[in-house]
Scaffold this active site. Structure first.
Site, short mmCIF file in Angstrom:
data_model
loop_
_atom_site.label_atom_id
_atom_site.label_comp_id
_atom_site.label_asym_id
_atom_site.label_seq_id
_atom_site.Cartn_x
_atom_site.Cartn_y
_atom_site.Cartn_z
N ARG A 54 5.92 2.40 1.18
CA ARG A 54 6.66 1.17 1.46
C ARG A 54 8.05 1.15 0.84
NH1 ARG A 54 3.83 0.45 5.68
NH2 ARG A 54 1.60 0.34 5.23
N HIS A 84 -8.95 1.29 12.47
CA HIS A 84 -7.84 0.58 13.10
C HIS A 84 -8.07 0.46 14.60
CE1 HIS A 84 -5.92 2.05 9.37
NE2 HIS A 84 -5.18 0.97 9.46
N ARG A 109 -4.36 11.66 3.24
CA ARG A 109 -4.38 10.55 2.30
C ARG A 109 -5.45 10.75 1.22
NH1 ARG A 109 -5.46 5.56 5.96
NH2 ARG A 109 -5.00 4.37 4.05
N LYS A 112 -9.92 2.47 -2.81
CA LYS A 112 -10.38 2.17 -1.45
C LYS A 112 -10.86 3.46 -0.77
CE LYS A 112 -5.63 2.59 0.33
NZ LYS A 112 -4.50 1.90 0.95
N HIS A 113 -11.66 3.38 0.32
CA HIS A 113 -12.16 2.21 1.03
C HIS A 113 -13.68 2.20 0.91
CE1 HIS A 113 -8.47 3.67 3.06
NE2 HIS A 113 -8.18 2.39 3.28
N ASP A 117 0.87 -1.18 0.00
CA ASP A 117 0.00 0.00 0.00
C ASP A 117 0.91 1.23 0.00
OD1 ASP A 117 0.81 -0.60 2.58
OD2 ASP A 117 -1.03 0.08 3.53
N ASP A 139 -10.45 -4.93 3.50
CA ASP A 139 -9.39 -4.29 4.25
C ASP A 139 -8.84 -5.31 5.24
OD1 ASP A 139 -7.65 -2.34 5.18
OD2 ASP A 139 -9.19 -0.83 5.46
#
Length: 407
Positions: free
Chosen positions: A153, A256, A213, A243-244, A145, A334
């Site tokens: 990443r 989360h 984001r 997403k999402h 991601d 997810d």
């Protein structure tokens, strides 16, 4: 997912007591004496840019192009065991600091996908992902991601990528160029899928769960910038995942950390859901071409849509995406293993089973571990009809087509 972790429903969830053509292919797959054999090499496909978006009302559903050089999907699926079919519906987190361990997970379980969470990079260096693919009888989807900003990443390897909010200050051509450059870097390292772009509407402060984001608060702006980012990835041979679904941007918290609630469904239709209609609905630009986008479903409570379960486990959510918004591609959950909107109440095996039964094509969890106990739970559910055999075949077919394993 973010940097810290990164039909019918016959399944009854038991609440626990509480105080996710590609760059890996084309791969040619043949059938010989009923045994599936795969051969191929890493090639980065190229082709014309996707068409510009057109109004939803002007679109007509178009059949996916058929590559008659590939074996028929019905024959490929018929040659696979029930366990092998189910394994294609799993995307498991692997430790990017342990290439040998990740390769062994694939070799022993034959999972359809792996997800690289966190910021370790050993698996992304020195073509280590080739060894992982070498142990797979069917090519593995390798996902990160890599959105930019807080959620990256490969920034330590390939440089920093701006956040979506920062990119919204550029032109869409500049955003596409950034995504193309990043996609080429990912493809060169063996990554095949980027779980990006975010199409949630923003408006929150930068550090909140969606925050920077998001490309913005206007659905049309979000659609334009997300399309540019996804087109850049696709040109590089990387599959994008929007997403999402059905929209986390205006939820009242962070999934989360626990259960969160969005505005009612009718409110989402007028704003948060519009990018999905314009990007991945019938005839939409990310639903066509050699690398159609996938969609990730979030863990959200939506008044008027969900009823006691997070959206990732709710059949009506997948029906909304498939039937009303006309999405025909691969649908991921997810993270089912590291987000408390799910883990606060459900054990991983029952959450995976419920998600697949509800309509997800692929269940994703970043926490890693041995996938065999999950397959041990899914196999009898398929045999007993708890998981519908026809729906399982359809889901695996979508997954294999997305990998260009069959046509």
């Amino acid at each position: 997912m973010s940097r810290p972790h990164t039909h019918h429903s016959s399944v009854r969830l038991r609440a626990r007591a509480v105080p996710a053509r590609r760059s890996a292919g084309p791969w040619l797959v043949g059938l010989a004496a009923g045994v599936l054999a795969c051969t191929g090499a890493f090639l980065v496909p190229t082709g014309p840019a996707p068409a510009a978006p057109v109004p939803l009302a002007a679109r007509a559903a178009a059949p996916a192009p058929v590559d008659d050089r590939l074996p028929d999907c019905a024959a490929v699926v018929a040659a696979m065991s029930p366990r092998a079919l189910l394994a294609q519906r799993l995307m498991v987190g692997v430790d990017a600091a342990d290439p040998a361990g990740a390769a062994e997970t694939v070799r022993t379980s034959q999972v359809g996908g792996v997800f690289l969470p966190g910021n370790a990079t050993a698996l992304l260096r020195d073509q280590a992902l080739r060894a992982l693919q070498a142990g797979a009888r069917i090519p593995v989807t390798v996902a990160v991601d890599d959105e930019g900003g807080r959620v990256q990443r490969v920034d330590e390897l390939d440089g920093d990528l701006p956040s979506a909010r920062e990119m919204s200050g550029l032109t869409t051509d500049e955003v596409r160029a950034l995504a193309l450059q990043r996609g080429r870097a990912l493809a060169a390292r063996g990554v095949t899928q980027d779980i990006a772009p975010v199409v949630d509407l923003g408006g929150q402060s930068a550090r909140e769960v969606i925050g920077d984001r998001s490309f913005g608060t206007d659905p049309d702006d979000v659609t334009r910038y997300a399309l540019a980012f996804a087109e850049g990835l696709r040109e590089a041979g990387i599959e994008p995942v929007v997403k999402h679904f059905p929209g986390h941007g205006r939820a009242d918290g962070d999934s989360h950390a626990g259960r969160v609630t969005t505005p009612p469904l009718e409110d989402l239709r007028g704003a948060d859901l519009r990018p999905y209609a314009d990007l991945v609905g019938p005839g939409a630009p990310l639903a066509t071409g050699p690398l159609p986008a996938a969609v990730m479903v979030g863990h959200l409570d939506v008044p008027g849509l969900t009823d006691g379960l997070p959206s990732s486990l709710t059949p009506a959510v997948y029906a909304l995406l498939r039937d009303e918004y006309g999405f025909a591609g691969v649908v991921y959950t997810d993270d089912l293993g590291a987000m408390k909107a799910v883990t606060g109440q459900y054990e991983l095996p029952e959450a995976v089973l419920a998600a697949l039964d509800a309509g997800a094509d692929v269940a994703l969890w970043s926490a890693g571990g041995d996938p065999e106990p999950i397959l041990d739970a899914l196999e009898p559910a398929l045999a007993a009809g708890t998981l519908d055999a026809g729906e399982n075949t359809a889901a695996v077919t979508r997954v294999l087509r997305a990998k260009s394993v069959c046509g």
